[in-house]
Scaffold this motif. Structure first.
Motif, short mmCIF file in Angstrom:
data_model
loop_
_atom_site.label_atom_id
_atom_site.label_comp_id
_atom_site.label_asym_id
_atom_site.label_seq_id
_atom_site.Cartn_x
_atom_site.Cartn_y
_atom_site.Cartn_z
N LEU A 153 -36.74 -47.66 -0.79
CA LEU A 153 -37.48 -46.40 -0.89
C LEU A 153 -38.27 -45.86 0.23
O LEU A 153 -38.05 -44.76 0.89
N THR A 154 -38.95 -46.79 0.67
CA THR A 154 -39.87 -46.22 1.97
C THR A 154 -38.96 -46.18 3.09
O THR A 154 -39.14 -45.03 3.87
N THR A 155 -38.03 -47.08 3.30
CA THR A 155 -37.17 -47.02 4.39
C THR A 155 -36.02 -45.64 4.08
O THR A 155 -36.15 -44.79 5.26
N GLY A 156 -35.57 -45.39 3.00
CA GLY A 156 -34.83 -44.26 2.85
C GLY A 156 -35.66 -42.88 3.03
O GLY A 156 -35.15 -42.07 3.79
N VAL A 157 -36.66 -42.87 2.84
CA VAL A 157 -37.54 -41.44 2.77
C VAL A 157 -37.95 -41.54 4.22
O VAL A 157 -37.71 -40.34 4.69
N ALA A 158 -38.40 -42.40 4.75
CA ALA A 158 -38.92 -42.57 6.36
C ALA A 158 -37.72 -41.94 7.16
O ALA A 158 -38.16 -41.14 8.10
N VAL A 159 -36.54 -42.43 6.86
CA VAL A 159 -35.29 -42.21 7.95
C VAL A 159 -35.06 -40.81 7.32
O VAL A 159 -34.77 -40.25 8.42
N GLY A 160 -35.24 -40.46 6.11
CA GLY A 160 -34.96 -38.96 5.93
C GLY A 160 -35.83 -38.10 6.42
O GLY A 160 -35.15 -37.15 7.16
N VAL A 161 -37.01 -38.27 6.63
CA VAL A 161 -38.01 -37.35 7.37
C VAL A 161 -37.93 -37.43 8.80
O VAL A 161 -37.80 -36.53 9.33
N VAL A 162 -37.87 -38.53 9.30
CA VAL A 162 -37.57 -38.71 10.68
C VAL A 162 -36.49 -38.20 11.26
O VAL A 162 -36.54 -37.32 12.36
N GLY A 163 -35.43 -38.48 10.55
CA GLY A 163 -34.25 -38.18 10.94
C GLY A 163 -34.12 -36.67 11.02
O GLY A 163 -33.64 -35.91 11.88
N SER A 164 -34.57 -35.95 9.87
CA SER A 164 -34.68 -34.61 9.98
C SER A 164 -35.63 -33.84 11.03
O SER A 164 -34.85 -32.86 11.51
N VAL A 165 -36.47 -34.35 11.19
CA VAL A 165 -37.46 -33.81 11.92
C VAL A 165 -36.83 -33.90 13.41
O VAL A 165 -36.86 -32.75 14.24
N THR A 166 -36.37 -34.97 13.84
CA THR A 166 -35.80 -35.15 15.23
C THR A 166 -34.67 -34.19 15.43
O THR A 166 -34.28 -33.43 16.55
N SER A 167 -33.63 -34.07 14.49
CA SER A 167 -32.29 -33.27 14.49
C SER A 167 -32.95 -31.92 14.53
O SER A 167 -32.24 -31.02 15.19
N LEU A 168 -33.87 -31.37 13.72
CA LEU A 168 -34.27 -30.05 13.77
C LEU A 168 -34.89 -29.73 14.83
O LEU A 168 -34.75 -28.48 15.38
N ARG A 169 -35.76 -30.44 15.64
CA ARG A 169 -36.34 -30.06 16.78
C ARG A 169 -35.30 -29.53 17.63
O ARG A 169 -35.57 -28.47 18.48
N ARG A 170 -34.31 -30.08 18.05
CA ARG A 170 -33.37 -29.39 18.93
C ARG A 170 -32.90 -28.17 18.63
O ARG A 170 -32.94 -27.10 19.24
N HIS A 171 -32.64 -27.96 17.23
CA HIS A 171 -32.13 -26.44 17.04
C HIS A 171 -33.44 -25.41 16.80
O HIS A 171 -33.03 -24.25 16.84
N LEU A 172 -34.58 -25.92 16.91
CA LEU A 172 -35.68 -24.89 16.76
C LEU A 172 -36.25 -24.33 17.92
O LEU A 172 -36.94 -23.45 17.91
N ASP A 173 -35.96 -25.04 19.13
CA ASP A 173 -36.42 -24.85 20.09
C ASP A 173 -35.84 -23.28 20.67
O ASP A 173 -34.64 -23.05 20.65
N VAL A 174 -36.92 -22.56 21.17
CA VAL A 174 -36.60 -20.93 21.29
C VAL A 174 -35.72 -21.06 22.66
O VAL A 174 -36.27 -21.83 23.60
#
Lengths: 226, 296
Positions: B275-296
């Motif tokens: 579960l830790t791996t799953g959640v950690a990957v979920g969070v880290v994965g989402s944040v890193t890929s979102l950052r690219r799209h959020l940049d103004v």
């Protein structure tokens, strides 16, 4: 409301979209921006809601210098601005009501007031009974009216439209412009980039003409051509 | 139709998972499969460790006492051995007990031993177990120094091999777990990235109407967490099912092989890791890929 001082915009590709543009739009004004494709109309609109920042010069909207604005302030600027595009830009997997409500929800608005505002603005654009339809079930004109409802639901200080009737037939275009004009009568400042010659000619508003990134004409009650 | 900001995050997460049923399902399945492999690696590691400890506990040092050793002397040997660091168990075997064991070993052929008559040639001995197999040579040497001890016997070669095998297998299985974990992270991260990429349009529109980054990221993040947890649970279910089945078969076919029971502790630890791996990957994965799209 809007002040552009010596604004030049050059894209990374080297394309010079705007060149030393100076423009002043007062609160409550209605301005058409006309000109051939590639004249810089879209760039001008993008600068106003800070999708782009100028290479040189100053863009001031509602008393705020957009060039000096931090990344975190941008959402708050956009909440005071409604934007409408040629391609509507609705969230495809949300209903008409949800699309409009989203614009209010991001401002922290909720509950009964939100529903009321959504219903009101949808009645204004004549789509109250389509609240639960999805964008794909609507005609182009209807989708644009939803986009307009979304832009107007927050009573914005400024309404920007980039070719709002680009994909619509003349009759539907006229309806859209009537709605925009109505918002203007309620005090919203309006800037519309358009190719709709007949409409510009019939409405007799201020017309700013761009050619190759330069303002070549600014007429108080102008027409599409000289 | 109701809207509210209070339940925004949760309802958005639920809706978003439902709206993107197919990709949600795929992300969840990918996560489950990756975490399933991680769980399998974990159980292999646990079993290797268990097997090593079991075999290790069977390693014994036999210290034969001199033939003339008295009972008192034997008792003092036992005391002395107990004081040696690393010793876990000491057992005194008298001459008579040694003979009984021998007889038991020969069972029906006990008549062979009848020739011995009353004269018992077997020496008394002390059997020593160590906590760790690697302690065997040192402990054996210490015991040899005790005067009453005649000879010390242990399986030198076997204990050395066991030691190196134990270390190697543990390293290999830990390494395997690490590799599988990394692969899981990459696979899950990638599937999240694809999900978010496919929704960049949506993100752009949200930004257009003035949504703050937090408001955009929130539901995506929550979605990552929910899918991570769901994937982890499904993966764990698969591991438990498979393991129970394999262990059941193994125990009836090869009963002498020690197998780790999937008790609450082991299962809990495994679920924790997954579960830790799953959640950690979920969070880290989402944040890193979102950052690219959020940049103004």
């Amino acid at each position: 409301m809007i002040t552009l001082r010596g604004v030049t915009k050059q894209y990374g590709t080297g394309l010079l979209a705007l060149q030393d543009v100076n423009l002043e739009v007062k609160k409550g004004e209605f301005v058409f921006v006309v000109g051939p494709s590639g004249a810089g109309k879209s760039t001008l609109i993008k600068l106003l809601y800070r999708e782009e920042v100028p290479t040189r010069g100053q863009v001031i909207v509602g008393g705020k210098d957009l060039c000096k604005m931090g990344r975190r302030e941008v959402p708050f600027l956009r909440r005071r601005i409604g934007v409408v595009f040629q391609d509507y830009r609705l969230l495809p997997d949300r209903t008409v009501g949800e699309n409009v409500a989203f614009a209010l929800m991001v401002t922290g608005y909720g509950g009964r007031d939100l529903q009321k505002s959504v219903s009101q603005v949808l009645s204004m654009v004549g789509l109250r009974d389509r609240q639960n339809a999805y964008p794909s079930e609507l005609s182009g004109g209807e989708q644009q009216r939803v986009a307009l409802a979304r832009a107007l639901v927050r009573n914005p200080d400024l309404l920007l439209a980039d070719e709002p009737s680009g994909n619509l037939d003349p009759q539907t275009s006229l309806e859209i412009f009537k709605l925009i004009e109505r918002a203007n009568m309620y005090g919203t400042t309006v800037v519309v980039a358009t190719h709709a010659r007949q409409i510009v000619d019939s409405m007799r508003k201020r017309v700013v003409e761009l050619k190759k990134g330069v303002i070549v004409r600014d007429a108080r009650r102008g027409a599409y051509d000289y | 139709m109701r809207y509210s900001t209070s339940g925004y995050l949760l309802s958005e997460t639920g809706k978003s998972i439902w709206r993107n049923k197919m990709s949600s399902f795929l992300s969840c399945a990918t996560t489950a499969l990756s975490l399933f492999l991680l769980g399998v690696a974990f159980l292999i590691n646990i079993n290797l460790r268990l097997m090593f400890t079991v075999v290790q506990s069977q390693m014994e040092i036999q210290a034969y006492l001199r033939a003339d050793a008295t009972l008192d002397q034997a008792a003092s040997v036992v005391q002395a051995v107990k004081k040696i660091p690393g010793v876990s168990d000491v057992k005194y075997v008298s001459k008579a007990e040694a003979l009984e064991e021998l007889k038991a070993m020969f069972q029906d052929k006990a008549s062979v031993l009848e020739g011995l008559g009353e004269d018992n040639p077997l020496p008394a001995s002390v059997r020593v177990k160590t906590a760790a197999a690697e302690d065997v040579p040192r402990v054996a040497a210490e015991i040899k120094k005790i005067p009453t001890v005649d000879d010390v016997i242990y399986q030198e070669e076997a204990s050395r091999r066991l030691m190196s095998l134990g270390r190697a297998s543990q390293l290999v299985s830990l390494g395997g777990m690490l590799v599988v974990g990394l692969v899981a992270i990459m696979v899950i991260g990638n599937s999240i990235r694809l999900t978010i990429d496919s929704r960049r349009h949506e993100i752009a529109i949200m930004k257009l109407v003035g949504a703050t980054d937090g408001l955009i990221v929130g539901p995506f993040l929550m979605e990552g967490v929910v899918l991570g947890v769901l994937g982890g649970l499904f993966g764990a279910g698969m591991v438990v099912g498979l393991y129970t089945w394999v262990v059941g078969g193994l125990e009836s076919a090869l009963p002498f092989i020690p197998v780790a029971r999937l008790n609450m502790d082991t299962a809990g630890r495994m679920l924790g890791i997954m579960l830790t791996t799953g959640v950690a990957v979920g969070v880290v994965g989402s944040v890193t890929s979102l950052r690219r799209h959020l940049d103004v």
